[in-house]
Design a protein around this motif. Structure first.
Motif, mmCIF file in Angstrom:
data_model
loop_
_atom_site.group_PDB
_atom_site.id
_atom_site.type_symbol
_atom_site.label_atom_id
_atom_site.label_comp_id
_atom_site.label_asym_id
_atom_site.label_seq_id
_atom_site.Cartn_x
_atom_site.Cartn_y
_atom_site.Cartn_z
ATOM 1 N N ARG A 4 0.812 -1.208 0.000
ATOM 2 C CA ARG A 4 0.000 0.000 0.000
ATOM 3 C C ARG A 4 0.854 1.270 0.000
ATOM 4 O O ARG A 4 0.356 2.330 -0.354
ATOM 5 N N ARG A 74 3.955 -1.282 4.048
ATOM 6 C CA ARG A 74 2.606 -1.776 4.340
ATOM 7 C C ARG A 74 2.185 -2.911 3.399
ATOM 8 O O ARG A 74 1.258 -2.766 2.601
ATOM 9 N N THR A 76 0.408 -6.293 2.040
ATOM 10 C CA THR A 76 -0.921 -6.858 2.261
ATOM 11 C C THR A 76 -0.962 -8.280 1.719
ATOM 12 O O THR A 76 -0.164 -8.663 0.868
ATOM 13 N N ASP A 78 -4.029 -11.550 0.807
ATOM 14 C CA ASP A 78 -5.433 -11.956 0.738
ATOM 15 C C ASP A 78 -5.674 -13.075 1.747
ATOM 16 O O ASP A 78 -4.968 -14.087 1.757
ATOM 17 N N VAL A 79 -6.655 -12.882 2.599
ATOM 18 C CA VAL A 79 -6.991 -13.877 3.607
ATOM 19 C C VAL A 79 -8.472 -14.216 3.505
ATOM 20 O O VAL A 79 -9.282 -13.409 3.056
ATOM 21 N N VAL A 81 -11.872 -14.853 5.314
ATOM 22 C CA VAL A 81 -12.525 -14.536 6.585
ATOM 23 C C VAL A 81 -14.020 -14.847 6.471
ATOM 24 O O VAL A 81 -14.598 -14.750 5.379
ATOM 25 N N THR A 284 -12.874 -13.233 0.412
ATOM 26 C CA THR A 284 -11.460 -12.885 0.360
ATOM 27 C C THR A 284 -11.306 -11.412 0.710
ATOM 28 O O THR A 284 -11.957 -10.555 0.132
ATOM 29 N N GLU A 285 -10.458 -11.135 1.672
ATOM 30 C CA GLU A 285 -10.259 -9.771 2.130
ATOM 31 C C GLU A 285 -8.771 -9.448 2.152
ATOM 32 O O GLU A 285 -7.954 -10.263 2.578
ATOM 33 N N GLU A 286 -8.430 -8.252 1.680
ATOM 34 C CA GLU A 286 -7.033 -7.830 1.689
ATOM 35 C C GLU A 286 -6.720 -7.204 3.044
ATOM 36 O O GLU A 286 -7.360 -6.243 3.459
ATOM 37 N N ARG A 287 -5.723 -7.736 3.729
ATOM 38 C CA ARG A 287 -5.361 -7.234 5.045
ATOM 39 C C ARG A 287 -3.871 -6.905 5.092
ATOM 40 O O ARG A 287 -3.047 -7.583 4.464
ATOM 41 N N GLU A 288 -3.550 -5.874 5.860
ATOM 42 C CA GLU A 288 -2.147 -5.494 6.016
ATOM 43 C C GLU A 288 -1.435 -6.495 6.931
ATOM 44 O O GLU A 288 -1.991 -6.937 7.937
ATOM 45 N N ILE A 289 -0.210 -6.825 6.555
ATOM 46 C CA ILE A 289 0.581 -7.770 7.350
ATOM 47 C C ILE A 289 1.930 -7.160 7.715
ATOM 48 O O ILE A 289 2.906 -7.859 7.946
#
Length: 316
Positions: A4, A74, A76, A78-79, A81, A284-289
């Motif tokens: 990001r 930042r 990201t 795909d996880v 949930v 599927t949701e994009e999350r910061e890791i």
């Protein structure tokens, strides 16, 4: 994996310069050392030991900087949930043809077992409702997370007459709209799973129902259940052939963006339900890791410090 704030990766350039400078410095140190003729002094200013160990803390420290830079960018991932407010409506054909014995013990009983298994495997936070239909359609269970209520309703289903597929689709859509106060303006993610063994013989047409529910972006996955050899015994010893009819169901799923399945046995039906459950059970949701990279950087920094103190009694 995505980034990001990829601009932070530009900091890897000075890091690469630092690594190159370290390598060049170490090579120069070696050339300077061989100019000494006093071997005792050479052993002190350019020891051959600990060899590779003296480079390891510096290498781990550079890895620390690299991990921190990537964390600043930042990253990201795909996880999968569970869907919040997700709603599944099970539209269940209870027409007389479901009493056919081409599936043991009957189509109805085998379908009940498969539906119960399907409901039990859905995430607990999912709202699930039940719409049994024959010539008439009712919302037996509005969308709920109470699995026990749903199980009892499925177990007590009894056959009726005729088949109103179109009405069942609209009844399922209306039940979804009544999920909560915000459902009308902010519809929940929803899916209709419709099981039937025959053609539409009552109520509104399947085509018009498909157009209405497709406008609400609610996919309808259909299951054509039974075989071509289905029969129902009538009073007086007569026999009525009730072969499964899939084209209308396939058209319904195609028009609404759902999936079409065929099942000729109880085991096949359970497999179909399991496949549908896995496809609608998550989003599927994009999350910061970034935190994983920062944590990795902190761990490698501690490792570099520990190695330096242990081997050289100083910090890198």
């Amino acid at each position: 994996m995505g980034l990001r704030s990829p601009g932070w990766l530009l900091l890897l350039i000075p890091l690469a310069v630092l690594v190159a400078a370290y390598v060049l410095t170490q090579r120069g140190r070696g050339r300077y050392a061989v100019r000494f003729t006093n071997l005792d002094l050479l052993d002190k200013v350019a020891p051959s030991r600990p060899g590779w160990r003296r480079h390891l803390p510096a290498g781990v420290f550079c890895a620390t900087l690299g991990l921190l830079v990537v964390g600043f960018a930042r990253p990201t991932a795909d996880v999968q949930v569970p869907r919040e407010r997700a709603t599944i409506m099970v539209a269940f054909d209870v027409s007389g043809s479901m009493e056919a014995t081409d599936v043991e013990p009957t189509r109805m009983e085998a379908a009940k077992r498969a539906a119960l298994t399907f409901v039990d495997r859905l995430p607990e936070r999912f709202n699930v409702g039940l719409v049994p239909f024959s010539g008439t359609t009712t919302v037996a269970v509005p969308p709920t997370t109470d699995r026990e209520v749903l199980r009892r309703a499925i177990e007590t289903l009894t056959p009726g007459q005729a088949t109103a597929i179109g009405d069942a689709v609209i009844a399922s859509r209306d039940a979804i709209r009544r999920l909560d106060r915000q459902a009308e303006t902010d519809p929940p993610p929803a899916h209709v799973v419709l099981l039937s063994d025959g053609a539409n013989t009552s109520g509104r047409s399947v085509e018009s129902a498909a157009e209405e529910i497709a406008a609400d972006r609610i996919p309808v996955s259909t299951i054509a259940y039974g075989t071509e050899d289905g029969i129902v015994e009538l009073p007086g010893g007569n026999v009525l052939r009730v072969p499964v009819d899939g084209p209308a169901l396939e058209d319904l799923s195609t028009r609404t963006g759902g999936d079409y399945h065929e099942a000729a046995s109880g085991a096949e039906l359970e497999a179909v339900y399991e496949d549908i459950g896995s496809s609608v059970g998550h989003r599927t949701e994009e999350r910061e890791i970034w935190q994983w990279f920062v944590a990795g950087g902190l761990v490698t920094a501690l490792i570099a410090a520990a190695m330096s103190l242990l081997w050289f009694s100083r910090l890198p």
